[in-house]
Design a protein around this motif. Sequence first.
Motif, PDB file in Angstrom:
ATOM      1  N   LEU A 115       7.175   8.108   6.196  1.00 56.78           N
ATOM      2  CA  LEU A 115       6.708   8.658   6.715  1.00 56.78           C
ATOM      3  C   LEU A 115       7.874   9.431   6.565  1.00 56.78           C
ATOM      4  O   LEU A 115       8.971   8.963   7.150  1.00 56.78           O
ATOM      5  CB  LEU A 115       5.776   8.074   7.960  1.00 56.78           C
ATOM      6  CG  LEU A 115       4.814   6.898   7.663  1.00 56.78           C
ATOM      7  CD1 LEU A 115       4.287   6.682   8.887  1.00 56.78           C
ATOM      8  CD2 LEU A 115       4.286   7.614   6.799  1.00 56.78           C
ATOM      9  N   ASN A 116       7.343  10.434   7.176  1.00 58.06           N
ATOM     10  CA  ASN A 116       8.273  11.430   7.572  1.00 58.06           C
ATOM     11  C   ASN A 116       7.191  12.462   8.262  1.00 58.06           C
ATOM     12  O   ASN A 116       6.607  12.576   8.945  1.00 58.06           O
ATOM     13  CB  ASN A 116       9.203  12.331   5.707  1.00 58.06           C
ATOM     14  CG  ASN A 116       8.293  12.544   5.210  1.00 58.06           C
ATOM     15  OD1 ASN A 116       6.891  13.084   5.245  1.00 58.06           O
ATOM     16  ND2 ASN A 116       8.668  12.375   4.089  1.00 58.06           N
ATOM     17  N   GLY A 117       8.258  13.998   7.681  1.00 57.07           N
ATOM     18  CA  GLY A 117       7.758  14.974   8.593  1.00 57.07           C
ATOM     19  C   GLY A 117       7.801  14.375  10.221  1.00 57.07           C
ATOM     20  O   GLY A 117       7.983  14.058  10.908  1.00 57.07           O
ATOM     21  N   THR A 118       6.986  15.718  11.255  1.00 54.17           N
ATOM     22  CA  THR A 118       6.834  15.590  12.730  1.00 54.17           C
ATOM     23  C   THR A 118       5.940  14.813  13.045  1.00 54.17           C
ATOM     24  O   THR A 118       4.964  15.517  12.431  1.00 54.17           O
ATOM     25  CB  THR A 118       6.719  17.337  12.887  1.00 54.17           C
ATOM     26  OG1 THR A 118       7.975  18.370  12.213  1.00 54.17           O
ATOM     27  CG2 THR A 118       6.444  17.311  14.348  1.00 54.17           C
ATOM     28  N   LEU A 119       6.387  14.337  14.888  1.00 54.81           N
ATOM     29  CA  LEU A 119       5.012  13.567  15.094  1.00 54.81           C
ATOM     30  C   LEU A 119       3.868  14.829  15.493  1.00 54.81           C
ATOM     31  O   LEU A 119       4.487  15.718  16.518  1.00 54.81           O
ATOM     32  CB  LEU A 119       5.587  13.118  16.158  1.00 54.81           C
ATOM     33  CG  LEU A 119       6.245  11.707  15.298  1.00 54.81           C
ATOM     34  CD1 LEU A 119       7.018  11.299  16.338  1.00 54.81           C
ATOM     35  CD2 LEU A 119       5.909  10.564  14.480  1.00 54.81           C
ATOM     36  N   PRO A 120       2.333  13.926  14.937  1.00 57.46           N
ATOM     37  CA  PRO A 120       1.835  14.459  15.148  1.00 57.46           C
ATOM     38  C   PRO A 120       2.016  15.490  17.044  1.00 57.46           C
ATOM     39  O   PRO A 120       2.255  14.246  18.035  1.00 57.46           O
ATOM     40  CB  PRO A 120       0.657  14.537  14.882  1.00 57.46           C
ATOM     41  CG  PRO A 120       1.120  12.785  14.397  1.00 57.46           C
ATOM     42  CD  PRO A 120       1.996  12.700  14.054  1.00 57.46           C
ATOM     43  N   PHE A 159       0.886  -1.018   0.282  1.00 55.18           N
ATOM     44  CA  PHE A 159       0.298   0.269   0.566  1.00 55.18           C
ATOM     45  C   PHE A 159       0.640   1.371   0.057  1.00 55.18           C
ATOM     46  O   PHE A 159       1.815   1.425   0.630  1.00 55.18           O
ATOM     47  CB  PHE A 159      -0.706   0.374   0.818  1.00 55.18           C
ATOM     48  CG  PHE A 159      -1.898  -1.301   1.647  1.00 55.18           C
ATOM     49  CD1 PHE A 159      -3.067  -1.126   0.628  1.00 55.18           C
ATOM     50  CD2 PHE A 159      -2.434  -2.057   1.995  1.00 55.18           C
ATOM     51  CE1 PHE A 159      -3.770  -2.133   0.502  1.00 55.18           C
ATOM     52  CE2 PHE A 159      -3.089  -2.695   2.230  1.00 55.18           C
ATOM     53  CZ  PHE A 159      -3.367  -3.044   1.156  1.00 55.18           C
ATOM     54  N   ASN A 160       0.313   2.783  -0.775  1.00 58.26           N
ATOM     55  CA  ASN A 160       0.847   3.876  -0.935  1.00 58.26           C
ATOM     56  C   ASN A 160       0.127   5.226  -0.655  1.00 58.26           C
ATOM     57  O   ASN A 160      -1.234   4.782  -0.207  1.00 58.26           O
ATOM     58  CB  ASN A 160       2.143   3.472  -1.943  1.00 58.26           C
ATOM     59  CG  ASN A 160       1.366   3.043  -3.819  1.00 58.26           C
ATOM     60  OD1 ASN A 160       0.196   3.799  -3.007  1.00 58.26           O
ATOM     61  ND2 ASN A 160       1.874   2.780  -4.345  1.00 58.26           N
ATOM     62  N   GLY A 161       0.904   5.326  -0.644  1.00 58.71           N
ATOM     63  CA  GLY A 161      -0.006   7.336  -0.977  1.00 58.71           C
ATOM     64  C   GLY A 161       0.031   7.627   0.665  1.00 58.71           C
ATOM     65  O   GLY A 161       0.978   6.752   1.438  1.00 58.71           O
ATOM     66  N   GLY A 177       4.738  10.584   3.034  1.00 56.05           N
ATOM     67  CA  GLY A 177       4.216  11.408   4.351  1.00 56.05           C
ATOM     68  C   GLY A 177       3.542  11.500   5.711  1.00 56.05           C
ATOM     69  O   GLY A 177       4.900  10.719   6.151  1.00 56.05           O
ATOM     70  N   THR A 178       3.418  12.507   5.797  1.00 48.40           N
ATOM     71  CA  THR A 178       3.159  12.512   7.627  1.00 48.40           C
ATOM     72  C   THR A 178       2.161  11.898   8.288  1.00 48.40           C
ATOM     73  O   THR A 178       1.242  11.052   7.370  1.00 48.40           O
ATOM     74  CB  THR A 178       2.699  13.922   8.184  1.00 48.40           C
ATOM     75  OG1 THR A 178       1.733  14.238   7.541  1.00 48.40           O
ATOM     76  CG2 THR A 178       4.282  15.025   7.592  1.00 48.40           C
ATOM     77  N   ILE A 179       2.200  11.352   9.610  1.00 41.19           N
ATOM     78  CA  ILE A 179       1.328  11.170  10.273  1.00 41.19           C
ATOM     79  C   ILE A 179      -0.254  11.559  10.928  1.00 41.19           C
ATOM     80  O   ILE A 179       0.148  12.855  10.770  1.00 41.19           O
ATOM     81  CB  ILE A 179       1.254  10.481  11.791  1.00 41.19           C
ATOM     82  CG1 ILE A 179       2.396   9.058  11.730  1.00 41.19           C
ATOM     83  CG2 ILE A 179       0.178   9.491  12.317  1.00 41.19           C
ATOM     84  CD1 ILE A 179       3.483   8.649  12.885  1.00 41.19           C
ATOM     85  N   PRO A 180      -1.311  11.841  10.094  1.00 39.32           N
ATOM     86  CA  PRO A 180      -2.556  13.265   9.901  1.00 39.32           C
ATOM     87  C   PRO A 180      -3.007  12.765  11.676  1.00 39.32           C
ATOM     88  O   PRO A 180      -2.388  11.876  12.119  1.00 39.32           O
ATOM     89  CB  PRO A 180      -3.850  12.314   9.377  1.00 39.32           C
ATOM     90  CG  PRO A 180      -2.813  10.826   9.247  1.00 39.32           C
ATOM     91  CD  PRO A 180      -1.610  10.542   9.190  1.00 39.32           C
ATOM     92  N   SER A 181      -3.231  13.910  11.923  1.00 47.59           N
ATOM     93  CA  SER A 181      -3.417  14.368  13.513  1.00 47.59           C
ATOM     94  C   SER A 181      -4.217  13.523  13.636  1.00 47.59           C
ATOM     95  O   SER A 181      -5.130  14.017  15.261  1.00 47.59           O
ATOM     96  CB  SER A 181      -3.883  16.038  13.547  1.00 47.59           C
ATOM     97  OG  SER A 181      -4.123  16.760  12.417  1.00 47.59           O
ATOM     98  N   SER A 182      -5.238  13.694  12.471  1.00 48.14           N
ATOM     99  CA  SER A 182      -7.074  13.229  12.995  1.00 48.14           C
ATOM    100  C   SER A 182      -6.505  11.450  13.418  1.00 48.14           C
ATOM    101  O   SER A 182      -7.374  10.541  14.107  1.00 48.14           O
ATOM    102  CB  SER A 182      -7.619  12.424  11.473  1.00 48.14           C
ATOM    103  OG  SER A 182      -6.768  12.127  10.972  1.00 48.14           O
TER     104      SER A 182
END
Length: 428
Positions: free
Chosen positions: A303-308, A255-257, A281-286
């Motif tokens: 996955l990348n970016g800052t953790l929510p 799975f991707n996206g 992408g990032t882990i959604p804040s949702s």
Amino acid sequence: NDLTGTIPSSIGNIETLANLFLNNNKLSGTVPASLWTIETLEELDLQNNQLSGTISSPTETLQVMNLAFNKFSGPLPELPGPSFNTLNISNNNFAGPVPQSLFQTYFSILDMSFNQLTGFFPPSSNWYPLLQLNLRNNNFTGDIVFITKSGFLDYVDLSNNSFNGTIPTSLNMFMTDFIVANNQITGTIPSSFTNIQFLKNVDLSSNKLTGTIPSFLGSYFYQHINVSHNSLSGPLQASRELENALVLDFSHNKFNGSLPNFSSANYYLLELHLDHNKFTGTIPSSFSNLKVLNQLTLQNNLLNGTLPSIFQSDPGYAVFNAADNAFSCPLPQWCSAPPAGNGECSPCSSPGDSFFCCGYSADGCKTISQHYCEVNSCSVPSSGSGLKLCAKAPTTSCNLCSSGSLVDTIDVLVSSRDQRPSHLVNFN
């Protein structure tokens, strides 16, 4: 009850016996031959004892036979006539092929799970009344198209066998449980799955399925969905159909996206497994809407970016793992690399770094980058995936030639300085 000893052979002298219930006792020994000759016997329940030996063909008057949780062995005998409708021989040691009379019987319930039975199942129109079918943990083979011959089948468990073929397109629309884990099922999940309105439990794990998941399987009653350890691909979306689900396992696929966005606060998820895929992408804040979540696995993605904010402190899950991604430094201390944390979010990539190395410090990663990039400005790692790497300068780290985003993982050998075995290094 607490009956012990053996079943006496004199039981066959009861000429008008119609129903015999000796279940949940401590009976041992074999079943006397006289029992199988009682011509008035309609229902026999011997489950949950310590009975052993082989069994004989019962008389044609028998309609229900439950021998589950004993120590019976040997082959199954020929079964009685068409009035026989319920057979439970689960959790015994029966072995060998099933008798042909099995396919001539109008079953409503058939449970042969946890034995050592073999053979394949030809389609049988006699199985049209079948409601529940459990063949779990045997050695059955062949196509599973035979399950389409039942017009009322609501529970099917074929897991842990060697069934093959594809998932039938014409399953009963009132089915509640479809479990075919750990077989050799191929092909795609048919779009007709969306017509099954009352599915609660779906387990397609550990097969050879490909393609995408139909959006989103159609039922509003899901409790457990497990499609792990296949080769499914494409994006995943969190839809209203999943609001009642308790366990979702999409791990070990392709799975991707982006990760699913759980925008509603109505989800009751206890377990969510998305690890070992290619999510970016990032882990959604949702994810903070998953109020009762107890297990979350996200490791080995892109996955990348800052953790929510929900992960800035330990959320208290019984199981949590988001390691081997490319989250931004600094990580929250609780999940950073040991000894400061438990390593469940590590490692991380500092701003400006053009490399990401699983489990190594920045200095260690740079050394490994130099190992492949310091000689030529562009090279292909001998054990890598074939992606070209470019070095800005002999002493700087590597970028992917094609883009600046993290797109793949590359197997490389660590430098001799590290003296550690092969590892995964992600370059961005």
